[in-house]
Design a protein around this motif. Structure first.
Motif, PDB file in Angstrom:
ATOM      1  N   LEU A  46     -45.115  -7.111 -41.916  1.00 19.30           N
ATOM      2  CA  LEU A  46     -45.384  -8.306 -41.116  1.00 19.30           C
ATOM      3  C   LEU A  46     -45.072  -9.517 -41.978  1.00 19.30           C
ATOM      4  O   LEU A  46     -45.667  -9.705 -43.041  1.00 19.30           O
ATOM      5  CB  LEU A  46     -46.849  -8.320 -40.672  1.00 19.30           C
ATOM      6  CG  LEU A  46     -47.281  -9.448 -39.730  1.00 19.30           C
ATOM      7  CD1 LEU A  46     -46.509  -9.386 -38.416  1.00 19.30           C
ATOM      8  CD2 LEU A  46     -48.781  -9.363 -39.462  1.00 19.30           C
ATOM      9  N   THR A  47     -44.128 -10.338 -41.540  1.00 19.11           N
ATOM     10  CA  THR A  47     -43.663 -11.445 -42.365  1.00 19.11           C
ATOM     11  C   THR A  47     -43.260 -12.616 -41.487  1.00 19.11           C
ATOM     12  O   THR A  47     -43.386 -12.567 -40.261  1.00 19.11           O
ATOM     13  CB  THR A  47     -42.487 -10.991 -43.254  1.00 19.11           C
ATOM     14  OG1 THR A  47     -42.109 -12.056 -44.132  1.00 19.11           O
ATOM     15  CG2 THR A  47     -41.277 -10.566 -42.430  1.00 19.11           C
ATOM     16  N   ALA A  48     -42.778 -13.671 -42.112  1.00 17.69           N
ATOM     17  CA  ALA A  48     -42.365 -14.863 -41.374  1.00 17.69           C
ATOM     18  C   ALA A  48     -40.965 -14.677 -40.791  1.00 17.69           C
ATOM     19  O   ALA A  48     -40.224 -13.765 -41.158  1.00 17.69           O
ATOM     20  CB  ALA A  48     -42.413 -16.090 -42.282  1.00 17.69           C
ATOM     21  N   ASP A  49     -40.606 -15.597 -39.908  1.00 20.34           N
ATOM     22  CA  ASP A  49     -39.310 -15.511 -39.228  1.00 20.34           C
ATOM     23  C   ASP A  49     -38.172 -15.945 -40.147  1.00 20.34           C
ATOM     24  O   ASP A  49     -38.371 -16.638 -41.143  1.00 20.34           O
ATOM     25  CB  ASP A  49     -39.324 -16.385 -37.970  1.00 20.34           C
ATOM     26  CG  ASP A  49     -39.659 -17.835 -38.290  1.00 20.34           C
ATOM     27  OD1 ASP A  49     -38.862 -18.725 -37.976  1.00 20.34           O
ATOM     28  OD2 ASP A  49     -40.736 -18.087 -38.890  1.00 20.34           O
ATOM     29  N   LEU A  50     -36.963 -15.558 -39.783  1.00 22.58           N
ATOM     30  CA  LEU A  50     -35.796 -15.845 -40.615  1.00 22.58           C
ATOM     31  C   LEU A  50     -35.522 -17.339 -40.738  1.00 22.58           C
ATOM     32  O   LEU A  50     -35.072 -17.818 -41.786  1.00 22.58           O
ATOM     33  CB  LEU A  50     -34.565 -15.123 -40.063  1.00 22.58           C
ATOM     34  CG  LEU A  50     -34.560 -13.597 -40.231  1.00 22.58           C
ATOM     35  CD1 LEU A  50     -33.377 -12.987 -39.501  1.00 22.58           C
ATOM     36  CD2 LEU A  50     -34.534 -13.211 -41.700  1.00 22.58           C
ATOM     37  N   ASP A  51     -35.765 -18.108 -39.667  1.00 25.43           N
ATOM     38  CA  ASP A  51     -35.518 -19.551 -39.736  1.00 25.43           C
ATOM     39  C   ASP A  51     -36.344 -20.212 -40.825  1.00 25.43           C
ATOM     40  O   ASP A  51     -35.914 -21.186 -41.444  1.00 25.43           O
ATOM     41  CB  ASP A  51     -35.833 -20.211 -38.386  1.00 25.43           C
ATOM     42  CG  ASP A  51     -34.708 -20.046 -37.378  1.00 25.43           C
ATOM     43  OD1 ASP A  51     -33.640 -19.533 -37.768  1.00 25.43           O
ATOM     44  OD2 ASP A  51     -34.888 -20.426 -36.211  1.00 25.43           O
ATOM     45  N   THR A  52     -37.540 -19.692 -41.068  1.00 25.83           N
ATOM     46  CA  THR A  52     -38.392 -20.256 -42.112  1.00 25.83           C
ATOM     47  C   THR A  52     -37.693 -20.217 -43.464  1.00 25.83           C
ATOM     48  O   THR A  52     -37.765 -21.160 -44.257  1.00 25.83           O
ATOM     49  CB  THR A  52     -39.732 -19.499 -42.180  1.00 25.83           C
ATOM     50  OG1 THR A  52     -40.488 -19.809 -41.018  1.00 25.83           O
ATOM     51  CG2 THR A  52     -40.536 -19.891 -43.411  1.00 25.83           C
ATOM     52  N   PHE A  53     -36.995 -19.125 -43.730  1.00 27.37           N
ATOM     53  CA  PHE A  53     -36.314 -18.987 -45.021  1.00 27.37           C
ATOM     54  C   PHE A  53     -34.926 -19.623 -45.002  1.00 27.37           C
ATOM     55  O   PHE A  53     -34.507 -20.244 -45.981  1.00 27.37           O
ATOM     56  CB  PHE A  53     -36.233 -17.512 -45.406  1.00 27.37           C
ATOM     57  CG  PHE A  53     -37.575 -16.842 -45.402  1.00 27.37           C
ATOM     58  CD1 PHE A  53     -38.564 -17.252 -46.276  1.00 27.37           C
ATOM     59  CD2 PHE A  53     -37.878 -15.827 -44.514  1.00 27.37           C
ATOM     60  CE1 PHE A  53     -39.827 -16.669 -46.263  1.00 27.37           C
ATOM     61  CE2 PHE A  53     -39.125 -15.225 -44.493  1.00 27.37           C
ATOM     62  CZ  PHE A  53     -40.096 -15.652 -45.365  1.00 27.37           C
ATOM     63  N   ASP A  54     -34.213 -19.477 -43.909  1.00 28.64           N
ATOM     64  CA  ASP A  54     -32.860 -20.020 -43.844  1.00 28.64           C
ATOM     65  C   ASP A  54     -32.849 -21.546 -43.821  1.00 28.64           C
ATOM     66  O   ASP A  54     -31.955 -22.173 -44.416  1.00 28.64           O
ATOM     67  CB  ASP A  54     -32.145 -19.503 -42.600  1.00 28.64           C
ATOM     68  CG  ASP A  54     -31.842 -18.012 -42.668  1.00 28.64           C
ATOM     69  OD1 ASP A  54     -31.852 -17.469 -43.794  1.00 28.64           O
ATOM     70  OD2 ASP A  54     -31.601 -17.398 -41.611  1.00 28.64           O
ATOM     71  N   LEU A  55     -33.840 -22.153 -43.148  1.00 34.54           N
ATOM     72  CA  LEU A  55     -33.811 -23.598 -42.935  1.00 34.54           C
ATOM     73  C   LEU A  55     -34.872 -24.359 -43.720  1.00 34.54           C
ATOM     74  O   LEU A  55     -34.675 -25.527 -44.047  1.00 34.54           O
ATOM     75  CB  LEU A  55     -34.009 -23.914 -41.442  1.00 34.54           C
ATOM     76  CG  LEU A  55     -32.968 -23.349 -40.477  1.00 34.54           C
ATOM     77  CD1 LEU A  55     -33.357 -23.692 -39.044  1.00 34.54           C
ATOM     78  CD2 LEU A  55     -31.591 -23.902 -40.804  1.00 34.54           C
ATOM     79  N   ILE A  56     -36.001 -23.724 -44.011  1.00 33.90           N
ATOM     80  CA  ILE A  56     -37.147 -24.467 -44.545  1.00 33.90           C
ATOM     81  C   ILE A  56     -37.384 -24.197 -46.029  1.00 33.90           C
ATOM     82  O   ILE A  56     -37.400 -25.116 -46.845  1.00 33.90           O
ATOM     83  CB  ILE A  56     -38.438 -24.122 -43.765  1.00 33.90           C
ATOM     84  CG1 ILE A  56     -38.211 -24.174 -42.258  1.00 33.90           C
ATOM     85  CG2 ILE A  56     -39.566 -25.055 -44.201  1.00 33.90           C
ATOM     86  CD1 ILE A  56     -37.786 -25.506 -41.726  1.00 33.90           C
ATOM     87  N   ILE A  57     -37.577 -22.942 -46.389  1.00 32.69           N
ATOM     88  CA  ILE A  57     -38.011 -22.578 -47.738  1.00 32.69           C
ATOM     89  C   ILE A  57     -36.836 -22.270 -48.665  1.00 32.69           C
ATOM     90  O   ILE A  57     -36.837 -22.609 -49.843  1.00 32.69           O
ATOM     91  CB  ILE A  57     -38.959 -21.353 -47.692  1.00 32.69           C
ATOM     92  CG1 ILE A  57     -40.157 -21.652 -46.794  1.00 32.69           C
ATOM     93  CG2 ILE A  57     -39.419 -20.968 -49.088  1.00 32.69           C
ATOM     94  CD1 ILE A  57     -41.007 -22.801 -47.265  1.00 32.69           C
ATOM     95  N   GLY A  58     -35.844 -21.626 -48.144  1.00 33.62           N
ATOM     96  CA  GLY A  58     -34.737 -21.138 -48.960  1.00 33.62           C
ATOM     97  C   GLY A  58     -34.712 -19.631 -48.931  1.00 33.62           C
ATOM     98  O   GLY A  58     -35.734 -18.981 -49.190  1.00 33.62           O
ATOM     99  N   GLY A  59     -33.587 -19.063 -48.593  1.00 37.85           N
ATOM    100  CA  GLY A  59     -33.505 -17.617 -48.458  1.00 37.85           C
ATOM    101  C   GLY A  59     -32.282 -17.036 -49.130  1.00 37.85           C
ATOM    102  O   GLY A  59     -31.293 -17.733 -49.388  1.00 37.85           O
ATOM    103  N   ASP A  60     -32.347 -15.761 -49.408  1.00 41.31           N
ATOM    104  CA  ASP A  60     -31.238 -14.997 -49.980  1.00 41.31           C
ATOM    105  C   ASP A  60     -31.074 -13.758 -49.114  1.00 41.31           C
ATOM    106  O   ASP A  60     -31.791 -12.773 -49.261  1.00 41.31           O
ATOM    107  CB  ASP A  60     -31.562 -14.618 -51.428  1.00 41.31           C
ATOM    108  CG  ASP A  60     -30.454 -13.798 -52.093  1.00 41.31           C
ATOM    109  OD1 ASP A  60     -29.490 -13.419 -51.404  1.00 41.31           O
ATOM    110  OD2 ASP A  60     -30.578 -13.533 -53.306  1.00 41.31           O
ATOM    111  N   ARG A  61     -30.119 -13.808 -48.185  1.00 37.04           N
ATOM    112  CA  ARG A  61     -29.954 -12.733 -47.209  1.00 37.04           C
ATOM    113  C   ARG A  61     -29.562 -11.408 -47.868  1.00 37.04           C
ATOM    114  O   ARG A  61     -29.751 -10.352 -47.284  1.00 37.04           O
ATOM    115  CB  ARG A  61     -28.902 -13.128 -46.171  1.00 37.04           C
ATOM    116  CG  ARG A  61     -29.367 -14.162 -45.149  1.00 37.04           C
ATOM    117  CD  ARG A  61     -30.277 -13.524 -44.122  1.00 37.04           C
ATOM    118  NE  ARG A  61     -30.603 -14.410 -43.012  1.00 37.04           N
ATOM    119  CZ  ARG A  61     -30.266 -14.207 -41.751  1.00 37.04           C
ATOM    120  NH1 ARG A  61     -29.558 -13.129 -41.418  1.00 37.04           N
ATOM    121  NH2 ARG A  61     -30.615 -15.057 -40.811  1.00 37.04           N
TER     122      ARG A  61
END
Length: 440
Positions: A46-61
Motif C-alpha cells: 500500500l503506497t502513494a500514487d505515481l503522480d506524487t513521485f513523478d510530479l511532486i516528490i521526485g521519482g525513479d521509474r
C-alpha cells in the motif's frame, strides 16, 4: 518449530514512500518486500500514487523493475496541497492569500494525526486497507516510517480486525536522532506511539542507541523492541564489477556518495580537499566528486552553488543524484571514498554499509560518538580524521592516497569485511523472528 509458522501468509506492507520514490528510505522497503516474496509469502504493498513521485516528490521509474511481478501494489492518491507545482490547480484562497492559506492547511493537517504534510493520506489509506482485507484477508501488516502516517493503517486493522503488525521505524517518531531533541509534535505523538507499542508484535529500529532509548522510555514493551540494521543491496551493487573496472594510472577520483542536505559540511569538505591537493602533487589534477541528491527538493541552495563555483578550479564536481541502478559505476570510477555524516550516537547512515562493501579506501570525518564508527571499526582501509577540521580531514585524505598506492592487495580483505553487512543478512533473521511469533 511448528510447521504452521512456515505457511505462506498474506502480508500487507505499508510504505507511502515505496518505489518509484527516489529517496534513500525506499531501499529498505524494496528489500523487505523482496525477502517476503523469497520466503514464499503473498505481498500487497500500500503506497502513494505515481503522480506524487513523478510530479511532486521526485521519482525513479527504474526502481519499479525491482518489484516482483507477484507483488500487488495498491496506490492511494495523495493530496499534494502545499507541494502542488501545478498553478492551475491552486484554489483561489491560495492565490489571493498564500500565507493565510498555508497556515490553515497546516492547522488542518494535524487535527486527526500528528504529522504535517502526510496526515491527509490517513483516511484514504485506512479505507483502502480495509477493502484489501475484505477481498483477501490479511495475516500480517508491516508498516515503515517515516512518514508515520503509514502506522495508522496497522493500528486501524489491529483495532477493527485483530490483525498483528510490525512497525519499522527507520529514525524515531519521537526524537530528532541528529540532535537528541524531541521531534516536532512529539507531545502529540507520544500517546500514539504508546498505543502502537501496546498492540505491536515487534517494533524495529535501525541501531541499538535508538532502540535502547525507546526501551528505557517504554520498559513495559522492551521485549517487543528490536534492532534491524540497514545494509547494502546486492541487487544494486556489483562488487565484482567494482574490482574489475579499476583503472590504474588514470586521473585520481575521490568520491562522496550520499544526500547533500543544507546542514552537510560542504565548505569544510571542499576546503579540506583544496589543502590536500596543495600538499600532494599526485592530487594536482584529481577530482572530488559529490554524488547525491541535494536536500529533499533536489536543488542546490544559494550557498552550495557558491561553494561549487568557488572550488571548481580545485576539481570539485557536484554531480547530483545517480540512479541506483548505476551506482556500481560511480564506485567503480572512484579510487577513494569520503564519508561525512551529520549526527552522533543515534545516527548510522545507510550509505556506510555500501561504502564498506566496495573494498575501497574510506576517508571519514564524524562526531566522536557517531554510530557509523561501529560499522567502520575493523574495516582494514579506514582513514579517520583525527578531529573535526579541514586540516585533519585533508591529512586523512593523504593517508588514503598512500593506502591506494600500495595496490589492490587490501581489496579482498576489505570487501570480505563488507560482504557480511548486506541488507538481507539483517532482514532474514528479523523476519524469521516475526513469523515464528505469529500465532498459528
Amino acid at each position: 518449530m511448528d510447521q504452521r509458522f512456515h505457511e505462506p501468509r498474506h502480508v500487507l506492507y505499508v510504505a507511502w514512500a515505496f518505489a518509484p520514490h527516489q529517496g534513500p528510505g525506499v531501499y529498505r522497503p524494496l528489500a523487505t518486500v523482496a525477502e517476503l516474496v523469497r520466503a514464499g509469502h503473498r505481498v500487497t504493498v500500500l503506497t502513494a500514487d505515481l503522480d506524487t513521485f513523478d510530479l511532486i516528490i521526485g521519482g525513479d521509474r527504474t526502481l519499479l523493475d525491482d518489484v516482483a511481478d507477484s507483488v500487488r501494489v495498491v496506490r492511494v492518491a495523495m493530496d499534494p496541497l502545499e507541494r502542488d507545482p501545478l498553478l492551475n490547480r491552486w484554489p483561489n484562497a491560495r492565490i489571493r492569500r498564500p500565507k493565510r492559506w498555508a497556515a490553515r492547511v497546516r492547522d488542518d493537517q494535524t487535527q486527526s494525526f500528528p504529522e504535517l504534510v502526510y496526515s491527509t493520506w490517513q483516511p484514504r489509506a485506512e479505507a483502502a486497507a480495509a477493502r484489501i482485507h475484505e477481498v483477501d484477508p490479511i495475516d500480517l501488516v508491516i508498516a515503515t516510517g517515516n512518514p508515520y502516517v503509514d502506522y495508522t493503517v496497522p493500528l486501524r486493522l489491529s483495532v477493527d480486525y485483530g490483525i498483528p503488525f510490525v512497525l519499522d521505524d527507520r529514525d524515531s517518531w519521537l526524537l530528532n536522532v541528529y540532535t537528541g531533541e524531541p521531534a516536532p509534535l512529539a507531545d502529540q505523538t507520544l500517546p500514539w506511539l504508546e498505543f502502537a507499542l501496546s498492540r505491536a508484535l515487534r517494533m524495529w529500529f535501525v541501531n541499538e542507541p535508538i532502540a535502547q532509548w525507546h526501551r528505557e522510555r517504554f520498559p513495559q514493551y522492551a521485549d517487543r523492541i528490536a534492532v534491524v540494521e540497514n545494509g547494502w543491496d546486492p541487487r544494486f551493487l556489483d562488487i565484482d564489477q567494482i574490482h574489475r573496472d579499476r583503472r590504474p594510472g588514470s586521473r585520481l577520483v575521490y568520491t562522496y556518495v550520499g544526500t547533500v542536505s543544507s546542514t552537510f559540511p560542504l565548505r569544510l569538505l571542499a576546503e579540506a580537499w583544496r589543502i590536500a591537493r596543495h600538499r600532494s602533487a599526485e592530487l594536482s589534477d584529481a577530482e572530488l566528486r559529490v554524488v547525491g541528491s541535494f536536500g529533499h527538493g533536489g536543488h542546490l541552495t544559494a550557498e552550495q552553488t557558491a561553494i561549487a563555483d568557488e572550488y571548481a578550479r580545485d576539481g570539485l564536481i557536484l554531480t547530483g543524484r545517480t540512479p541506483k541502478h548505476q551506482i556500481t559505476q560511480v564506485y567503480a570510477e572512484a579510487d577513494v571514498l569520503v564519508f561525512l555524516k551529520e549526527g552522533s550516537a543515534m545516527v548510522t547512515s545507510g550509505k556506510v554499509y555500501e561504502y564498506v562493501a566496495t573494498g575501497l579506501p574510506i576517508v571519514s570525518m564524524l562526531d566522536a560518538q557517531h554510530d557509523a564508527r561501529r560499522i567502520l571499526d575493523g574495516y582494514p582501509r579506514w582513514h579517520d580524521a583525527r578531529d573535526y577540521s579541514e586540516r585533519a580531514l585533508s591529512a586523512a585524505m593523504l593517508e588514503a592516497l598512500d593506502d591506494m598506492a600500495q595496490g589492490e592487495r587490501h581489496f579482498a580483505a576489505a570487501a570480505e569485511y563488507g560482504a557480511r553487512r548486506s541488507r538481507e543478512a539483517h532482514l532474514r533473521p528479523a523476519l524469521a523472528d516475526v513469523f515464528a511469533a505469529l500465532r498459528p
